[in-house]
Scaffold this motif. Structure first.
Motif, mmCIF file in Angstrom:
data_model
loop_
_atom_site.group_PDB
_atom_site.id
_atom_site.type_symbol
_atom_site.label_atom_id
_atom_site.label_comp_id
_atom_site.label_asym_id
_atom_site.label_seq_id
_atom_site.Cartn_x
_atom_site.Cartn_y
_atom_site.Cartn_z
ATOM 1 N N GLU A 38 0.811 -1.218 0.000
ATOM 2 C CA GLU A 38 0.000 0.000 0.000
ATOM 3 C C GLU A 38 0.846 1.271 0.000
ATOM 4 N N ASP A 39 2.161 1.130 0.255
ATOM 5 C CA ASP A 39 3.031 2.302 0.200
ATOM 6 C C ASP A 39 3.127 2.821 -1.229
ATOM 7 N N LYS A 40 3.363 4.095 -1.359
ATOM 8 C CA LYS A 40 3.364 4.711 -2.677
ATOM 9 C C LYS A 40 4.745 4.626 -3.319
ATOM 10 N N TRP A 41 4.739 4.377 -4.611
ATOM 11 C CA TRP A 41 5.953 4.465 -5.436
ATOM 12 C C TRP A 41 5.507 4.733 -6.867
ATOM 13 N N PRO A 42 5.503 5.981 -7.327
ATOM 14 C CA PRO A 42 5.016 6.294 -8.678
ATOM 15 C C PRO A 42 5.766 5.486 -9.734
ATOM 16 N N ALA B 298 6.663 -1.212 -4.211
ATOM 17 C CA ALA B 298 6.508 -0.051 -3.327
ATOM 18 C C ALA B 298 7.867 0.291 -2.737
ATOM 19 N N SER C 14 9.198 3.321 0.078
ATOM 20 C CA SER C 14 8.895 4.497 0.892
ATOM 21 C C SER C 14 9.779 4.480 2.123
#
Length: 364
Positions: A311-315, A343, A345
């Protein structure tokens, strides 16, 4: 060996199908002719048997000549119009010969009623009677030939698509990172300077295992999962020599791995980025979990730090090239059935591949 056999069967299939329709057409024509003659000829106070054997002979000639002609022409890949021209060069003379043969046999053995009929009308009627079944056969042949050309075009298109797909997979397949070799040789040099011969020997063994795996799997033919894991063990062992006690690995691998096969060099991009974004760019001790979960429908492989989550963001724009290539490679191999979760972060690095179970089952 399977490829040439399949292609040979694809080439033989239209001829086998045509042989069936060829015999069916002429035997059906003969049946209709028999029915017609046995009903109408006795009404003229004539015997039907001479007509029956005359038409049987003509039909037999048609079966042999048109069958040999078709077998020869089905091997070629000419356009339909050129094919039609070649067939007419044979069928028109055949039709003329059969007209003369039919009239001679009918007038000699079947009836004398035609002696008083004008010769032009007599031969024109015979020409139509001979021409119609040959024209019907020609129509059947052209339909089957058109289908064959269409099928050949589709097969050729599929071959081109497959070659393009293989070429793209070859480009997307992971290639050895020169930084990995530099760091490994640097770690080896350090061990040699420290006179740690046993550790240096182990490092050379791990490097040999990994390089052998990379060089012997240059195609996308699936390999046993255990073989891919052995290369991953070797890679991670090299990294542990490099980072020492800072790197702790938690292997969560089932003791008895079911025989499944996966594409080669699939796990290394995950391992490389797990090292790059966890240990190499962070201070202190780092723990990496490496787990495999196998269900009846999926195979899930995860390399992640304990605190990281999908669920962590990583474009996606920030993905390194080898992970973008991995995503495209999975899409080419499995379509939408494969899933790659990434992901990165402050919580750490997370990567997970989920593959469909069916194409992975080892049938060897």
């Amino acid at each position: 060996m399977a490829g040439p056999i399949i292609m040979q069967q694809a080439k033989l299939q239209p001829r086998i199908h045509f042989g069936y329709w060829h015999l069916l057409y002429w035997l059906s024509y003969l049946l209709v002719k028999y029915t017609h003659l046995t009903i109408l000829v006795p009404l003229q106070d004539e015997s039907a048997w001479p007509y029956l054997w005359i038409y049987s002979l003509i039909t037999l000639i048609n079966i042999i000549v048109t069958g040999m002609l078709a077998q020869h022409e089905l091997k070629s890949q000419r356009p339909l119009f050129n094919q039609l021209q070649r067939l007419l060069l044979v069928l028109i003379p055949l039709c003329c010969v059969l007209v003369v043969l039919r009239q001679s046999l009918v007038m000699s053995y079947a009836t004398t009623a035609l002696n008083d009929v004008d010769s032009i009308l007599k031969y024109a009627t015979a020409f139509m009677l001979v021409l119609l079944p040959i024209a019907g056969w020609l129509a059947v042949f052209m339909l089957i030939k058109a289908n064959q050309l269409h099928l050949s075009g589709l097969l050729q298109q599929q071959r081109l698509i497959k070659k393009a797909r293989q070429a793209q997979l070859k480009v997307l397949r992971y290639q050895l990172n020169p930084h990995f070799m530099f760091n490994t040789l640097n770690a080896l040099n350090t061990l040699i300077i420290e006179h740690n011969g046993a550790a240096a020997e182990q490092l050379i063994g791990h490097l040999s295992t990994y390089l052998r795996h990379s060089l012997t799997n240059q195609h996308d033919q699936f390999i046993p999962l255990q073989q891919e894991l052995d290369a991953l063990y070797a890679y991670m062992a090299i990294q542990q020599v490099r980072f020492g006690q800072r790197l702790h690995l938690d292997w969560q691998i089932p003791q008895h791995i079911v025989k499944v096969r996966i594409p080669p060099l699939l796990l290394h991009p995950l391992a490389e980025n797990a090292i790059q974004y966890s240990v190499a760019e962070r201070a202190g001790k780092i723990e990496l979990n490496i787990s495999i979960e196998l269900t009846q429908s999926t195979l899930t492989i995860c390399l992640a730090q304990p605190s990281a989550s999908a669920e962590d963001k990583w474009p996606q724009q920030q993905y390194p090239t080898n992970l973008l290539n991995l995503a495209q490679r999975l899409e080419l191999l499995f379509g939408t059935r494969a899933n790659l979760l990434l992901a990165n972060s402050d919580n750490g690095f997370f990567s997970q591949i989920t593959l469909p179970r069916e194409p992975l089952d080892d049938s060897a």
